[in-house]
Design an enzyme around this catalytic site. Structure first.
Site, short mmCIF file in Angstrom:
data_model
loop_
_atom_site.label_atom_id
_atom_site.label_comp_id
_atom_site.label_asym_id
_atom_site.label_seq_id
_atom_site.Cartn_x
_atom_site.Cartn_y
_atom_site.Cartn_z
N ASP A 64 38.52 54.01 12.34
CA ASP A 64 37.22 54.63 12.59
C ASP A 64 37.20 55.96 11.86
O ASP A 64 38.23 56.46 11.41
CB ASP A 64 36.95 54.80 14.09
CG ASP A 64 37.98 55.69 14.77
OD1 ASP A 64 38.04 56.88 14.44
OD2 ASP A 64 38.73 55.21 15.64
N CYS A 106 40.44 51.34 24.84
CA CYS A 106 38.98 51.40 24.72
C CYS A 106 38.40 50.00 24.69
O CYS A 106 39.13 49.01 24.55
CB CYS A 106 38.57 52.14 23.44
SG CYS A 106 39.10 53.87 23.36
N PHE A 118 36.82 58.95 12.78
CA PHE A 118 37.36 60.16 13.43
C PHE A 118 38.88 60.15 13.49
O PHE A 118 39.52 61.17 13.29
CB PHE A 118 36.78 60.28 14.84
CG PHE A 118 35.29 60.45 14.85
CD1 PHE A 118 34.71 61.66 14.54
CD2 PHE A 118 34.46 59.38 15.14
CE1 PHE A 118 33.33 61.81 14.54
CE2 PHE A 118 33.08 59.52 15.15
CZ PHE A 118 32.52 60.74 14.85
N TYR A 119 39.49 59.00 13.80
CA TYR A 119 40.95 58.94 13.92
C TYR A 119 41.61 58.30 12.72
O TYR A 119 42.83 58.28 12.63
CB TYR A 119 41.33 58.15 15.18
CG TYR A 119 40.92 58.86 16.46
CD1 TYR A 119 41.02 60.22 16.56
CD2 TYR A 119 40.42 58.14 17.54
CE1 TYR A 119 40.63 60.87 17.71
CE2 TYR A 119 40.03 58.78 18.70
CZ TYR A 119 40.14 60.14 18.78
OH TYR A 119 39.76 60.79 19.94
N TYR A 136 45.72 51.53 22.46
CA TYR A 136 46.25 52.29 21.33
C TYR A 136 47.77 52.30 21.38
O TYR A 136 48.37 52.62 22.41
CB TYR A 136 45.75 53.74 21.37
CG TYR A 136 44.32 53.92 20.92
CD1 TYR A 136 43.97 53.77 19.58
CD2 TYR A 136 43.32 54.23 21.83
CE1 TYR A 136 42.67 53.94 19.16
CE2 TYR A 136 42.01 54.41 21.42
CZ TYR A 136 41.69 54.26 20.09
OH TYR A 136 40.40 54.42 19.68
#
Length: 561
Positions: free
Chosen positions: A86, A121, A88-89, A60
């Site tokens: 995504d 990730c 969520f972010y 990231y």
């Protein structure tokens, strides 16, 4: 003797294969240092930081930071990364394959260090805790070295929601605007040369050659713009450039709405028209020349979409894409001409107000481009509101336009347009009335633990029941997916009715969190551990990475056997 040695070799090899299979089943993810191989090198006042990122993993951009101790360093200028999204972010920038950064050092005392923190990730749904490396620095006296230039790797341009095929469709749509469609019968007569009636094959061939001449001009224009675009691809990432492009697109859209006209100077258009008229119609060379010259005459209706396509090509920097896109655009504009030349004017629809409506509709299409660009600058929340505003404007305009028709079936269309406008307005309503996001998910009732001692205490108090320990962090996307999709499922709830549920939140990555993860031998998140009734972990039953509700329920049933 030889047979015994061969047997031992085979046994040893089979053992290694079995161990490898067992390890691959236990965890399919590599340690963090293998996923993100970090290296550094200092030359004078210049410190190079390098990451070799394993395929299938990413870092990231926002999670990379440096903290100097007994040293003064310049700003950490990270290159633009790839866009990753995504639920969520939202949209975040990530790095794949490799990342190299040069950090200038203004001053460093003897024994100075630099703490480098990063987090990433795996694409398969597995995140590592933030990793910190301590880099020792060589002493640098103030002003001893000139600042080293920071070289960023080549950046990829912002991609617009567009493809070359859309250029063909736009070209066809432009053919039906009020300043293009009426010209086709006249152009058809010029192409045929006003002579005796030609055969269908000859008429088709002449009109096709005319379109190819026009396409040649546009293709050359696309190649030139694409070649020039290669020089400033990286600059298109800057917010000021994105805002500037958005202003240009908005101006182009306003021209489609009729607020002003964009076209070549009338004197230049007149000269090009006279040059085209001097060409001999009916001959292949003359028809091709007329098409090539006609491609230079930008009418008011074609200027706006043509400019939008040119801006798209400029930021792509791809010669094949540039030439091919404008070739398809010219081919789309020429298809109606081919039909008129071959079959006559009877195929053309009658002129009317609908042609002006087509032009306005293209204005709304062009307005979608600045919304897409500005979303990268102002964030996803405001971007959603702009999309909502654009949707309300388009469907509202379409609804008002449809009121001029008194046909019965148009009532259904009007109801559909009004409903679409109301749906598009929902984000604006939520923003205006500050409506909270409603969530109706039933989550598992976890008992929180914070360190090794609280874990041991919770295991001792389980009273002979099996225990599930979930390791969670806010920076773990798959952890949030577990909570939303898996832990909220009724089948999972039923399978865990007689299980003690523990959860450790390691978002802060504090020393206690690090010690807990090390004690449990956890590489990253999500990781779920299972303990039997005696408080002993079952390492072969660990879950690493995301599992949907069905797979996780099946895993829980296997544990109970």
């Amino acid at each position: 003797m030889a047979q015994r040695i061969l047997t031992l070799i085979l046994l040893f090899c089979s053992t290694q294969v079995y161990a490898g299979l067992f390890d691959s089943q236990k965890s399919q993810f590599v340690p963090v240092d293998s996923a993100f191989a970090f290296d550094f090198q200092q030359q004078g006042n210049s410190l190079g930081l390098n990451w070799e990122i394993k395929p299938g993993y990413y870092l990231y951009r926002q999670q990379i930071s440096v903290t100097p101790a007994q040293a003064t360093v310049g700003a950490l200028n990270l290159p633009a990364g790839e866009w990753h999204e995504d639920e969520f972010y939202g949209k975040t920038e990530i790095y794949k394959h490799q990342l190299s950064v040069t950090l200038p050092i203004s001053e460093a005392a003897q024994g100075a260090t630099l703490r480098v923190t990063y987090q990433g990730c795996a694409e398969a749904g597995f995140c590592y805790p933030p990793e910190t490396k301590v880099v020792p620095l060589n002493a640098v006296a103030p002003g001893e070295f000139a600042p080293a230039p920071v070289t960023a790797p080549e950046e990829k341009p912002t991609q617009l929601p567009f493809s070359a095929l859309w250029a063909l469709l736009i070209g066809i749509g432009i053919a039906f605007t009020p300043c293009v469609l009426p010209m086709y019968p006249l152009i058809s007569g010029i192409v045929l040369g006003g002579k005796q009636r030609l055969s269908t094959a000859r008429a088709l061939w002449l009109s096709f050659v005319y379109v190819q001449g026009m396409a040649l001009t546009y293709t050359a224009l696309g190649l030139i713009v694409a070649a020039a675009g290669m020089q400033f691809q990286a600059a298109l990432q800057h917010p000021y450039i994105l805002i500037g492009l958005s202003v240009v697109f908005i101006a182009l859209a306003l021209s489609m709405f009729g607020l002003f006209t964009l076209q070549l100077p009338s004197s230049l258009q007149t000269r090009l028209t006279l040059l085209s008229n001097r060409q001999q119609g009916g001959s292949l060379a003359g028809v091709f020349s007329m098409g090539a010259i006609a491609g230079l005459i930008c009418s008011p209706c074609t200027t706006a979409p043509l400019s939008a396509i040119l801006l798209y090509i400029a930021q792509s920097g791809n010669l094949w894409l540039g030439g091919g896109t404008l070739y398809l655009y010219a081919l789309g504009m020429g298809l109606p001409l081919i039909l008129v030349t071959v079959f006559g004017n009877r195929l053309l629809p009658k002129s009317g107000p609908w042609m002006q409506q087509v032009k306005v509709a293209f204005g709304f299409v062009i307005l979608a481009l600045p919304v897409f660009l500005l979303e990268r600058v102002i964030g996803e929340a405001w971007g959603l509101r702009l999309w909502s505003l654009l949707g309300v404007a388009f469907f509202g305009w379409a609804f008002i336009t449809s009121l001029n028709s008194h046909k019965g079936w148009m009532r259904v269309v009007q109801i559909a347009l009004l409903g679409a406008a109301l749906v598009a307005a929902r984000p604006l309503q939520d923003w205006a009335f500050d409506a909270p996001v409603q969530t109706a998910q039933a989550h598992l009732n976890f008992t929180r633990i914070t360190d090794i001692d609280s874990l041991n205490s919770a295991l001792a108090q389980a009273k002979g029941k099996p225990v599930m320990l979930d390791l969670y962090a806010d920076w773990c996307v798959a952890c949030k997916e577990f909570e939303k999709y898996t832990f909220s499922h009724p089948d999972v709830h039923r399978a865990l009715e007689n299980t003690v549920l523990l959860q450790a939140d390691v978002t802060r990555n504090s020393p206690q969190d690090v010690a807990l993860l090390k004690h449990l031998q956890v590489l990253g998140l999500p990781t779920i551990l299972f303990y039997d009734a005696n408080g002993q972990e079952q390492p072969q039953q660990r879950v690493t990475g995301f599992m949907n509700a069905a797979d996780f329920t099946a895993h829980l049933h296997n544990l109970a056997r």
